[in-house]
Scaffold this motif. Structure first.
Motif, short mmCIF file in Angstrom:
data_model
loop_
_atom_site.label_atom_id
_atom_site.label_comp_id
_atom_site.label_asym_id
_atom_site.label_seq_id
_atom_site.Cartn_x
_atom_site.Cartn_y
_atom_site.Cartn_z
N UNK A 143 0.92 -1.66 -0.24
CA UNK A 143 0.28 -0.61 -0.04
C UNK A 143 0.73 1.54 0.39
N UNK A 144 2.31 1.11 0.82
CA UNK A 144 2.93 2.56 1.17
C UNK A 144 4.05 2.88 -0.49
N UNK A 145 4.76 1.47 -0.69
CA UNK A 145 5.47 1.42 -1.63
C UNK A 145 5.23 1.27 -3.35
N UNK A 146 3.92 0.67 -3.31
CA UNK A 146 3.76 0.45 -4.38
C UNK A 146 3.65 -0.93 -4.66
N UNK A 147 3.97 -1.63 -4.43
CA UNK A 147 5.46 -2.76 -4.56
C UNK A 147 4.68 -4.60 -4.39
N UNK A 148 4.88 -4.77 -4.91
CA UNK A 148 4.22 -6.62 -4.79
C UNK A 148 5.36 -6.79 -5.37
N UNK A 149 5.36 -7.62 -3.63
CA UNK A 149 7.01 -8.72 -2.63
C UNK A 149 6.82 -9.62 -3.22
N UNK A 150 6.74 -10.83 -4.63
CA UNK A 150 6.56 -11.94 -3.89
C UNK A 150 7.62 -12.83 -3.07
N UNK A 151 8.70 -11.67 -2.30
CA UNK A 151 9.80 -12.69 -2.15
C UNK A 151 9.71 -12.35 -0.49
N UNK A 152 8.53 -11.93 -0.40
CA UNK A 152 8.12 -11.88 1.49
C UNK A 152 7.94 -13.02 2.19
N UNK A 153 7.30 -14.66 1.82
CA UNK A 153 7.72 -15.31 1.37
C UNK A 153 8.62 -16.18 1.85
N UNK A 154 9.48 -15.33 1.48
CA UNK A 154 11.59 -15.78 1.49
C UNK A 154 11.95 -15.44 2.64
N UNK A 155 11.39 -14.05 3.14
CA UNK A 155 11.51 -13.98 4.58
C UNK A 155 11.47 -14.41 5.45
N UNK A 156 10.21 -15.27 5.70
CA UNK A 156 9.42 -15.92 6.47
C UNK A 156 9.73 -17.13 6.62
N UNK A 157 10.30 -17.68 5.78
CA UNK A 157 11.14 -18.83 5.82
C UNK A 157 12.93 -19.08 6.45
N UNK A 158 13.53 -17.75 6.20
CA UNK A 158 14.49 -16.89 6.69
C UNK A 158 14.35 -17.03 8.29
N UNK A 192 14.26 -0.89 -3.90
CA UNK A 192 14.58 0.39 -4.25
C UNK A 192 14.29 0.67 -5.44
N UNK A 193 15.38 0.30 -6.01
CA UNK A 193 15.05 0.23 -7.52
C UNK A 193 14.24 0.20 -8.34
N UNK A 194 12.86 -0.61 -7.61
CA UNK A 194 11.46 -0.98 -8.60
C UNK A 194 10.27 0.04 -8.03
N UNK A 195 10.51 0.73 -6.88
CA UNK A 195 9.56 1.86 -6.92
C UNK A 195 8.99 2.40 -8.31
N UNK A 196 9.71 2.99 -8.91
CA UNK A 196 9.21 3.71 -9.70
C UNK A 196 8.86 2.90 -11.50
N UNK A 197 9.08 1.47 -10.95
CA UNK A 197 8.92 0.58 -12.02
C UNK A 197 7.31 0.47 -12.52
#
Lengths: 304, 323
Positions: free
Chosen positions: A30-45, A84-89
């Motif tokens: 909602x705030x950064x407008x980024x779809x982060x599929x890697x959120x599950x990886x953080x969960x795993x880590x 950080x490089x993906x915000x504008x993409x």
């Protein structure tokens, strides 16, 4: 009745896990407008780091800070190097890049620890069962997870609604450009939000350890359900993540527990089981489709 | 003019591939090429809604899988001599199964599209994903058609006068269909319909102001795209002789998307290039190390972060030509 109550508690526990993941994801979304599929990886880590620490030291409680720190650190590095490089993409690039991250993290874990699932020892304090109502002993560890989830929800509520950072977060999820235009250091805010999301994901991963197996791919299993929670709740809304997380957890668990039995009364055994499992797996997606058709922005969408 | 010669040379090489594979003893080359062509078609179909129409569908594997299952289910009923829904007999004739696959996946695309297109943005991504997941779990739970294990299609669909059980013949069939598909797609994108679709991507409100019913155009594009993916799925089952729910798994949708982005969004050749790059890379890396996803992940990251416009942009830059 007792079975029903037991499943209700199971659903609540699953819902709380979903909330812990969805809370971070919905803020990032909602705030950064980024779809982060890697959120599950953080969960795993978080799960791996915490479980390893707990196994080495023999203390469950030492695993908690390790899980939190490992997930948050990974989150901060990922944010600085990639996100950080993906915000504008556009969303496409974000999906592709974070998909690459999933491949990378999963394979790194396989390289380091192999494919064998790991199990955490329950902490001694919560290794027994509590009689919730007479005749229903319930594992106290699961009650502990529920309690932690509710506490985090309360904490987030206070942070979001009572602090200055929370005010910026709320403003950011309503209108990003306006916040930036008002001179807020949006970069710092983004990093903070991403770190917080990673922290919660790591916590969820470690808590899940004793209940589920800690293994490669555990993140993706729960990731899709988490996205469903985020979308149903409304992107950017913690309240939505809470309501949707708990409801989906309960509904999903209930369907899995009772649908095959109901179907078995009208069909023969194995087929009813297979169909029951299939339909209950479809349940949350069906719910999401229905919610989106009625409210295209989700239940509690910010800024709509 | 230059590009025509290039295309002709490429076509000759592709057509001669079975002989090349035989001469060099690289029998795996043929199956890799077939898969590239088929995935290229699926990715190009996705690209039509995604690149030209601006609709980011994260559920296109559903149509790919539906197309595949039409072939599988028809084979199953032909094999066991039973009727589908009590009145449709099975068949193994490709002239029937391919059109059937196209029609059925088109029908599914019509239903899914009609509902999904009421939303937009992130919600559209998620709702298409949701529908694909529903279909995935539906097919997992259908024990009649193998459930999780899927259907093994022992005999490739037959064509009159051709021996499709010969891998080389099947490859030529795939190649011919791919060429026809690419030509059709090229015409479509250059037609007034294709122009309207591009216009809607650029500015939907302006198109609406011009009196164009955007929803109906988008839905029609979505259906066409679903049909293309279904055709690809049907061919895939013929080549692999196997249909399984894995064809509609969300990671498959992701793979199709990667091919599109890797190759170049909104270009005709891009998705084919992307499919070729991804699948060749996968098979090369996999032959080096079992930990190939590690390298693959890094390469994806570098491609996304470092380039814009995918491989097509690179090609255009290298040849110095305009798009």
């Amino acid at each position: 009745m007792i079975l029903f109550l037991e499943q209700l508690l199971n659903g609540l526990q699953y819902g709380v896990m979903l909330f812990l993941l969805a809370a971070g994801l919905t803020l990032i979304f909602g705030i950064m407008g980024v779809i982060n599929l890697a959120h599950g990886s953080l969960y795993m880590i978080g799960a791996y780091a915490g479980t390893l620490a707990a196994m080495q030291t023999g203390s469950f409680w030492l695993g908690v800070p390790v899980a939190l720190i490992a997930a948050a650190l990974t989150g901060l590095v990922v944010e600085a190097v990639v996100i950080r490089r993906l915000y504008a993409r556009d969303h496409l690039d974000q999906v592709l890049a974070t998909f690459g991250l999933i491949l990378f993290f999963n394979q790194s874990i396989i390289l380091l620890f192999g494919r064998q699932p790991m199990f955490t020892q329950l902490p001694e304090l919560f290794s027994g069962a509590v009689e919730v109502i007479p005749g229903l002993p319930y594992p106290s560890y699961r009650l502990f997870i529920i309690a932690v989830g509710l506490l985090v929800a309360l904490g987030l509520y206070l942070i979001i609604n009572r602090t200055r950072i929370g005010m910026l977060v709320r403003a950011g999820s309503t209108n990003r450009e306006m916040v930036r235009a008002l001179g807020v250091d949006i970069r710092l805010l983004y990093t903070l939000v991403f770190g917080l999301g990673a922290l919660l994901a790591g916590l969820a991963g470690f808590l899940a350890g004793p209940v589920l197996a800690v293994q490669v791919g555990m993140g993706e299993q729960i990731l899709l359900s988490t996205f469903v929670v985020v979308v149903i709740g409304g992107v950017g809304s913690i309240k939505g993540a809470f309501v949707a997380g708990i409801s989906l957890g309960v509904i999903d668990t209930m369907l899995r527990a009772f649908l095959p039995g109901l179907l078995r009364q009208v069909m023969n055994g194995p087929e009813a089981d297979a169909l029951g499992v299939g339909i209950s797996s479809m349940g949350i997606y069906l719910l999401m489709a229905l919610v989106l058709l009625v409210r295209p922005k989700g239940l509690f969408a910010a800024g709509s | 003019m230059n590009r025509r010669i290039l295309a002709a040379v490429l076509l000759v090489i592709l057509a001669a591939l079975p002989f090349i594979a035989q001469a060099t003893g690289q029998s795996a080359l043929l199956s890799l090429a077939s898969r590239i062509l088929i995935y290229g078609m699926a990715a190009a179909s996705l690209n039509f809604v995604l690149g030209y129409g601006g609709m980011v569908s994260f559920g296109h594997a559903a149509f790919f899988g539906i197309g595949g299952y039409v072939v599988g289910v028809l084979y199953h009923h032909a094999d066991t001599e039973t009727l589908f829904w009590g009145f449709i007999p099975g068949t193994t004739q490709m002239l029937i199964t391919l059109p059937a696959a196209i029609l059925v996946s088109g029908a599914f695309a019509a239903i899914i599209g009609a509902l999904s297109l009421r939303t937009g943005g992130v919600q559209f991504i998620m709702i298409t994903l949701a529908f694909a997941q529903m279909l995935f779990f539906l097919f997992v739970s259908l024990k009649t058609y193998g459930g999780e294990d899927g259907i093994i299609v022992r005999r490739t669909n037959e064509l009159p006068f051709l021996n499709t059980r010969d891998r080389a013949v099947m490859y030529w069939v795939v190649l011919a269909i791919t060429v026809a598909f690419a030509l059709g797609l090229r015409r479509l994108t250059k037609s007034s319909f294709g122009t309207v679709i591009s216009g809607i991507r650029q500015n939907e409100r302006r198109m609406a102001a011009l009196g164009i019913p955007a929803y109906r155009y988008k839905l029609f594009a979505f259906i066409l795209s679903g049909m293309g993916a279904g055709l690809a799925g049907a061919l895939m089952v013929n080549v692999l002789r196997f249909a399984s729910p894995d064809m509609m798994h969300w990671t498959k949708s992701g793979e199709l998307m990667i091919m599109v982005i890797l190759g170049g969004v909104g270009t005709l050749v891009g998705p084919f290039l992307g499919a070729a790059a991804l699948l060749s890379l996968e098979s090369v890396l996999a032959s080096w190390s079992e930990h190939w996803p590690l390298a693959m992940g890094l390469i994806l990251l570098v491609v996304v972060l470092g380039t814009k416009g995918g491989l097509m942009a690179l090609v255009t830059r290298l040849t110095g030509g305009r798009k």
